[in-house]
Design a protein around this motif. Structure first.
Motif, PDB file in Angstrom:
ATOM      1  N   ARG A   1      16.276   7.063 -16.449  1.00  0.00           N
ATOM      2  CA  ARG A   1      14.986   6.683 -17.049  1.00  0.00           C
ATOM      3  C   ARG A   1      13.997   6.446 -15.900  1.00  0.00           C
ATOM      4  NH1 ARG A   1      15.924   1.761 -20.945  1.00  0.00           N
ATOM      5  NH2 ARG A   1      13.884   2.404 -21.737  1.00  0.00           N
ATOM      6  N   PRO A   2      13.523   7.517 -15.276  1.00  0.00           N
ATOM      7  CA  PRO A   2      12.718   7.362 -14.061  1.00  0.00           C
ATOM      8  C   PRO A   2      11.342   6.773 -14.336  1.00  0.00           C
ATOM      9  CG  PRO A   2      12.741   9.661 -14.761  1.00  0.00           C
ATOM     10  CD  PRO A   2      13.715   8.934 -15.649  1.00  0.00           C
ATOM     11  N   VAL A   3      10.883   5.967 -13.386  1.00  0.00           N
ATOM     12  CA  VAL A   3       9.533   5.411 -13.405  1.00  0.00           C
ATOM     13  C   VAL A   3       8.862   5.823 -12.103  1.00  0.00           C
ATOM     14  CG1 VAL A   3       8.110   3.341 -13.631  1.00  0.00           C
ATOM     15  CG2 VAL A   3      10.374   3.429 -14.705  1.00  0.00           C
ATOM     16  N   LEU A   4       7.632   6.295 -12.198  1.00  0.00           N
ATOM     17  CA  LEU A   4       6.885   6.725 -11.026  1.00  0.00           C
ATOM     18  C   LEU A   4       5.601   5.914 -10.926  1.00  0.00           C
ATOM     19  CD1 LEU A   4       6.525   8.707  -8.650  1.00  0.00           C
ATOM     20  CD2 LEU A   4       5.335  10.237 -10.247  1.00  0.00           C
ATOM     21  N   ALA A   5       5.500   5.092  -9.885  1.00  0.00           N
ATOM     22  CA  ALA A   5       4.238   4.397  -9.589  1.00  0.00           C
ATOM     23  C   ALA A   5       3.406   5.298  -8.692  1.00  0.00           C
ATOM     24  CB  ALA A   5       4.525   3.060  -8.916  1.00  0.00           C
ATOM     25  N   TRP A   6       2.161   5.509  -9.096  1.00  0.00           N
ATOM     26  CA  TRP A   6       1.313   6.509  -8.442  1.00  0.00           C
ATOM     27  C   TRP A   6      -0.076   5.912  -8.275  1.00  0.00           C
ATOM     28  CZ3 TRP A   6       2.632  11.375  -6.711  1.00  0.00           C
ATOM     29  CH2 TRP A   6       1.607  12.283  -6.438  1.00  0.00           C
ATOM     30  N   ALA A   7      -0.444   5.605  -7.033  1.00  0.00           N
ATOM     31  CA  ALA A   7      -1.746   4.981  -6.754  1.00  0.00           C
ATOM     32  C   ALA A   7      -2.584   5.946  -5.934  1.00  0.00           C
ATOM     33  CB  ALA A   7      -1.551   3.662  -6.016  1.00  0.00           C
TER      34      ALA A   7
ATOM     35  N   GLY B   1       0.773  -1.240   0.000  1.00  0.00           N
ATOM     36  CA  GLY B   1       0.000   0.000   0.000  1.00  0.00           C
ATOM     37  C   GLY B   1       0.799   1.283   0.000  1.00  0.00           C
ATOM     38  N   ILE B   2       2.073   1.234  -0.393  1.00  0.00           N
ATOM     39  CA  ILE B   2       2.816   2.484  -0.553  1.00  0.00           C
ATOM     40  C   ILE B   2       2.282   3.179  -1.806  1.00  0.00           C
ATOM     41  CG2 ILE B   2       5.073   3.537  -0.930  1.00  0.00           C
ATOM     42  CD1 ILE B   2       4.821   2.325   1.802  1.00  0.00           C
ATOM     43  N   PRO B   3       1.732   4.381  -1.697  1.00  0.00           N
ATOM     44  CA  PRO B   3       1.069   4.988  -2.862  1.00  0.00           C
ATOM     45  C   PRO B   3       2.029   5.547  -3.907  1.00  0.00           C
ATOM     46  CG  PRO B   3       0.888   6.432  -0.959  1.00  0.00           C
ATOM     47  CD  PRO B   3       1.515   5.167  -0.467  1.00  0.00           C
ATOM     48  N   VAL B   4       3.259   5.900  -3.514  1.00  0.00           N
ATOM     49  CA  VAL B   4       4.199   6.536  -4.440  1.00  0.00           C
ATOM     50  C   VAL B   4       5.537   5.810  -4.351  1.00  0.00           C
ATOM     51  CG1 VAL B   4       5.373   8.663  -5.086  1.00  0.00           C
ATOM     52  CG2 VAL B   4       3.055   8.764  -4.141  1.00  0.00           C
ATOM     53  N   VAL B   5       5.968   5.232  -5.466  1.00  0.00           N
ATOM     54  CA  VAL B   5       7.251   4.529  -5.528  1.00  0.00           C
ATOM     55  C   VAL B   5       7.997   5.025  -6.761  1.00  0.00           C
ATOM     56  CG1 VAL B   5       8.429   2.293  -5.565  1.00  0.00           C
ATOM     57  CG2 VAL B   5       6.212   2.512  -4.417  1.00  0.00           C
ATOM     58  N   LEU B   6       9.263   5.359  -6.573  1.00  0.00           N
ATOM     59  CA  LEU B   6      10.084   5.909  -7.657  1.00  0.00           C
ATOM     60  C   LEU B   6      11.322   5.046  -7.840  1.00  0.00           C
ATOM     61  CD1 LEU B   6      10.684   8.415  -9.576  1.00  0.00           C
ATOM     62  CD2 LEU B   6      12.002   9.321  -7.649  1.00  0.00           C
ATOM     63  N   TRP B   7      11.664   4.753  -9.093  1.00  0.00           N
ATOM     64  CA  TRP B   7      12.885   4.008  -9.384  1.00  0.00           C
ATOM     65  C   TRP B   7      13.342   4.338 -10.800  1.00  0.00           C
ATOM     66  CZ3 TRP B   7       8.038   1.972  -9.640  1.00  0.00           C
ATOM     67  CH2 TRP B   7       7.676   1.229 -10.767  1.00  0.00           C
ATOM     68  N   ASP B   8      14.520   3.832 -11.166  1.00  0.00           N
ATOM     69  CA  ASP B   8      15.054   3.995 -12.520  1.00  0.00           C
ATOM     70  C   ASP B   8      15.076   2.627 -13.176  1.00  0.00           C
ATOM     71  OD1 ASP B   8      17.118   4.167 -14.721  1.00  0.00           O
ATOM     72  OD2 ASP B   8      17.153   6.246 -14.048  1.00  0.00           O
ATOM     73  N   ARG B   9      14.461   2.522 -14.359  1.00  0.00           N
ATOM     74  CA  ARG B   9      14.312   1.212 -14.990  1.00  0.00           C
ATOM     75  C   ARG B   9      15.495   0.822 -15.866  1.00  0.00           C
ATOM     76  NH1 ARG B   9      10.149   3.867 -17.868  1.00  0.00           N
ATOM     77  NH2 ARG B   9      10.943   4.778 -19.797  1.00  0.00           N
ATOM     78  N   GLY B  10      16.560   1.622 -15.904  1.00  0.00           N
ATOM     79  CA  GLY B  10      17.696   1.338 -16.777  1.00  0.00           C
ATOM     80  C   GLY B  10      18.301  -0.028 -16.526  1.00  0.00           C
ATOM     81  N   PRO B  11      19.004  -0.576 -17.520  1.00  0.00           N
ATOM     82  CA  PRO B  11      19.595  -1.920 -17.385  1.00  0.00           C
ATOM     83  C   PRO B  11      20.742  -1.961 -16.384  1.00  0.00           C
ATOM     84  CG  PRO B  11      20.287  -0.897 -19.441  1.00  0.00           C
ATOM     85  CD  PRO B  11      19.249   0.007 -18.843  1.00  0.00           C
ATOM     86  N   VAL B  12      21.302  -0.797 -16.045  1.00  0.00           N
ATOM     87  CA  VAL B  12      22.329  -0.714 -15.006  1.00  0.00           C
ATOM     88  C   VAL B  12      21.866   0.336 -13.994  1.00  0.00           C
ATOM     89  CG1 VAL B  12      24.201  -1.399 -16.540  1.00  0.00           C
ATOM     90  CG2 VAL B  12      23.648   1.023 -16.290  1.00  0.00           C
ATOM     91  N   GLN B  13      22.406   0.234 -12.797  1.00  0.00           N
ATOM     92  CA  GLN B  13      22.005   1.173 -11.756  1.00  0.00           C
ATOM     93  C   GLN B  13      22.438   2.584 -12.132  1.00  0.00           C
ATOM     94  OE1 GLN B  13      23.546   0.300  -7.897  1.00  0.00           O
ATOM     95  NE2 GLN B  13      22.243   1.804  -6.859  1.00  0.00           N
ATOM     96  N   GLU B  14      21.486   3.510 -12.132  1.00  0.00           N
ATOM     97  CA  GLU B  14      21.748   4.904 -12.502  1.00  0.00           C
ATOM     98  C   GLU B  14      21.030   5.803 -11.493  1.00  0.00           C
ATOM     99  OE1 GLU B  14      22.805   8.100 -13.231  1.00  0.00           O
ATOM    100  OE2 GLU B  14      23.633   6.814 -14.796  1.00  0.00           O
TER     101      GLU B  14
END
Length: 716
Positions: free
Chosen positions: A692-698, A643-656
């Motif tokens: 390449r940021p990805v934002l999950a937003w619920a 139930g974390i409503p906001v999660v942010l990560w980078d989807r790149g093939p290597v850690q960035e």
């Protein structure tokens, strides 16, 4: 200002100039520092990094992380906390920001100015500064400031950027934990720079220990940052006011008025001396202790050169002669120097703001715009301290009564900030505003009116509508194609636009279809860009929907979805399979503006450790995941499942870490727009914005359709 002193006398023990910066992990000295002002400490950025347990040459601003410092006084050592106000991270000589440990023998930058919690009035005052020159004989001390730790050196080469110093073969050499400390010239009775690095003897490649001494080895050579470069880099960073000499302007219109007023209000030399000592102590200044008193002219000069002296004087006067405060404040408004707050009020405000969650403090500009809609443009890109300084200069723009005093702009802003705060800090801010208003003689009715305005604003915030939303369910189809189901939510609920599950789209075709829908939604609400919410299954969380480009053969505009509109992802299947966390999801979302944030970074924690952290931090509303790709997706899905409503990560093939690092500066509610801005910059300058940021937003307040997503094989 002959009676008042702002710099150290030449006879002071120079060893007491040394401040100790301690490591958080073990309390040992990370390095040293030296006062620039009674409440501003200069040291090396790498000393701050070491103190906070970070990589020595880390470039990220420490933000509000507290740094432990110790200052020596005539009666003992005082331990204080400080926070980084100005940050100039180490950079290579060619301008590249990351210094390579062991490979780059010299570097630029590497300066930090720390704001002390309170002025150190009982310590040696800040020293005089002079340029570094070849031939100067200097003395440095270990960060502990121990009497026996002094190292005597001579400047053997200095180009104004880097100064090399060599030590004699006897005595103490400069070594670890000397960095950031002052290089003191006894001849000039001044500091000419700070220690930065020491050239260590070569290591034995077989053992890693220092190699046996050879006369061909460099011995006892170090280098420091000359005052010339310190001043130049700090001025470029906007910190020039910290070391500008404060000489009274003879043409200041307030000077003669204040001189006459001091002579009228405080005619007794004995009383003037008492008031002078009280004001000096509050401002962290020295003064004569020979039984003399400041003249009215000297007192007036202090009030137009020390920004917080006038407010401190009104604190003292209010206890003895409250009726004189208004006259003193009116005279002070003729000068540009005096600030609104006394040192004590400023420290109290800073402590309250430092205790706020990052998400709440990040809304300070929003509160300023709401509280002061007629104010001039605010300083761009400045920190909280600079914002407060700017607001202190604003008189205010409202009256509660015809003859009432204006409510200063800073007080009005803090009333608006209070309604955004958790209850404890809200009460603290309002009590603080009450105290400042009482000192200034502002009628309670005037402050109550501003407080009522702030309450009305809070009600309007709670009722404000979210931007239009285009919700698209994306499912995979054979041949790298996709099926789309599209809804539009313009505030009146979801309205389905397409449900043709038999049609498949390429990425370009899907982008063109969504841009067509978005164009219509944006036209209906031109002030707010619609948000694209891509509903996906677990396997689609890293689908690069924001990179889909709709440019056709005859199109001039590229039409990149994530550059034109905020694009977020939502994976309701994870929460649906773990429905016991739905109440937590609603509660966390309700605290979106005041809840805490979490960061999971390498070394990557295990699933049980992440789960334990999430269960412990039930106030967390936002999680950033910055780990290796192999561990990343599992942590992301676990966060969404509980139930974390906001999660942010980078989807790149290597850690960035670049994108998630930049987004750390964005408030939670502004993250959709923040990621859109980053994606636009990545198109413009891909080398500078590689993420390449990805934002999950619920969003728990907005309805979601019944979706026909594939069932996961197992529950999280």
């Amino acid at each position: 200002m002959g009676w008042f002193r702002s710099t150290a006398p030449g006879t002071a023990d120079p060893r007491r100039l040394v401040a100790s910066v301690a490591r958080i992990r073990d309390g040992r000295s990370a390095g040293a520092g030296v006062l620039l002002t009674p409440d501003q400490l200069l040291t090396c950025a790498h000393v701050v990094n070491d103190a906070l347990g970070r990589d020595l040459f880390a470039t990220r601003h420490p933000a509000r992380e507290p740094v432990r410092v110790s200052l020596q006084g005539p009666t003992g050592t005082r331990r204080l906390e400080a926070r980084t106000r100005f940050w100039i991270p180490p950079r290579r000589l060619d301008g590249v920001p990351e210094v390579r440990a062991g490979r780059d023998p010299e570097w630029l930058g590497d300066l930090a100015v720390l704001q002390l919690d309170e002025p150190h009035a009982d310590a040696t005052a800040p020293p005089h500064w002079q340029p570094m020159k070849e031939g100067q004989v200097l003395r440095a001390w270990h960060g502990t400031g121990l009497r026996s730790s002094f190292a005597d050196v001579e400047v053997t080469a200095c180009d104004g950027t880097i100064g090399y110093v060599d030590g004699a073969c006897t005595g103490m050499p400069i070594g670890p934990a000397y960095s950031g400390g002052p290089l003191w010239s006894a001849v000039q009775q001044a500091v000419v720079g700070i220690v930065a690095a020491h050239i260590m003897p070569p290591e034995d490649p077989a053992t890693g220990l220092p190699a046996p001494f050879s006369s061909q080895h460099v011995a006892r050579r170090s280098w420091g940052i000359p005052w010339q470069r310190v001043e130049s880099e700090l001025r470029a960073a906007g910190a020039g006011r910290l070391f500008d000499g404060r000489e009274p302007d003879p043409d200041d219109p307030a000077l003669p008025v204040l001189t006459d007023l001091i002579e009228t209000l405080v005619p007794s030399p004995t009383l003037r001396a008492d008031y002078g000592r009280a004001v000096a102590d509050r401002c962290g200044l020295g003064y004569r202790d020979d039984g003399s008193a400041p003249t009215p002219e000297e007192f007036a000069q202090l009030l137009v050169t020390e920004p917080k002296a006038l407010a401190a004087m009104t604190e003292v006067l209010r206890r003895q002669d409250p009726s004189s405060v208004a006259r003193l404040l009116a005279a002070g408004q003729l000068s540009r120097t005096p600030r609104l707050l006394s040192p004590l009020e400023h420290r109290k405000l800073r402590r309250i703001l430092d205790s706020l969650p990052e998400a709440v403090l990040g809304r300070l500009p929003e509160a300023v715009r709401a509280a002061l809609p007629l104010a001039a443009a605010l300083p761009a890109g400045e920190g909280t301290e600079e914002m407060i300084d700017h607001l202190e200069c604003l008189l205010g723009d409202s009256r509660a009564e015809t003859e009432g005093l204006r409510v200063p702009g800073l007080l009005r802003v803090m009333e608006y900030m209070a309604v955004l705060c958790p209850s404890a800090q809200q009460a603290g801010l309002r009590l603080w505003c009450d105290g400042v208003a009482e000192r200034l003689g502002i009628p309670r009715s005037a402050l109550r009116e501003r407080r009522s305005d702030a309450d009305d604003w809070a009600v309007a915030l709670a009722a404000r509508t979210a931007p239009p939303r285009v919700l698209v369910e994306v499912t995979g189809a054979p041949g790298d194609r996709y099926r789309l189901r599209v809804w539009c939510d313009e505030g009146a609920g979801l309205r389905q636009l397409s449900d043709d599950g038999g049609v498949t789209y390429s990425r370009a075709e899907a982008a063109r279809e969504l841009l067509r829908v978005l164009e219509s939604a944006h036209r209906g609400s031109p002030d707010r860009r619609p948000v694209v919410e891509a509903v996906v299954d677990r396997a689609g969380l890293n689908l690069p929907i924001d990179e889909w480009e709709g440019q056709g053969p005859d199109d001039l505009v590229p039409g990149v979805l994530g550059a034109e509109y905020p694009v977020v992802v939502n994976c309701p299947e994870l929460l649906r399979r773990n429905e016991r966390f739905v109440p937590d999801w609603h509660r966390r979302w309700g605290r979106l503006d005041s809840g805490s944030t979490l960061l999971f970074s390498d070394p990557a924690p295990g699933q049980r450790e992440v789960y334990g952290t999430l269960m412990d931090r039930l106030d967390a509303v936002r999680v950033t995941v910055d780990v290796q790709p192999g561990a990343r997706d599992g942590i992301v899905q676990l966060c969404l499942a509980v139930g974390i409503p906001v999660v942010l990560w980078d989807r790149g093939p290597v850690q960035e870490p670049h994108a998630v690092g930049r987004m750390a500066e964005v408030t939670t509610r502004e993250l959709p727009e923040g990621t859109r801005t980053y994606r636009a910059k990545a198109l413009q300058r891909p080398g500078e914005f590689p993420g390449r940021p990805v934002l999950a937003w619920a969003d728990a307040d907005r309805a979601a359709p019944m979706l026909l997503l594939s069932e996961p094989e197992e529950s999280i």
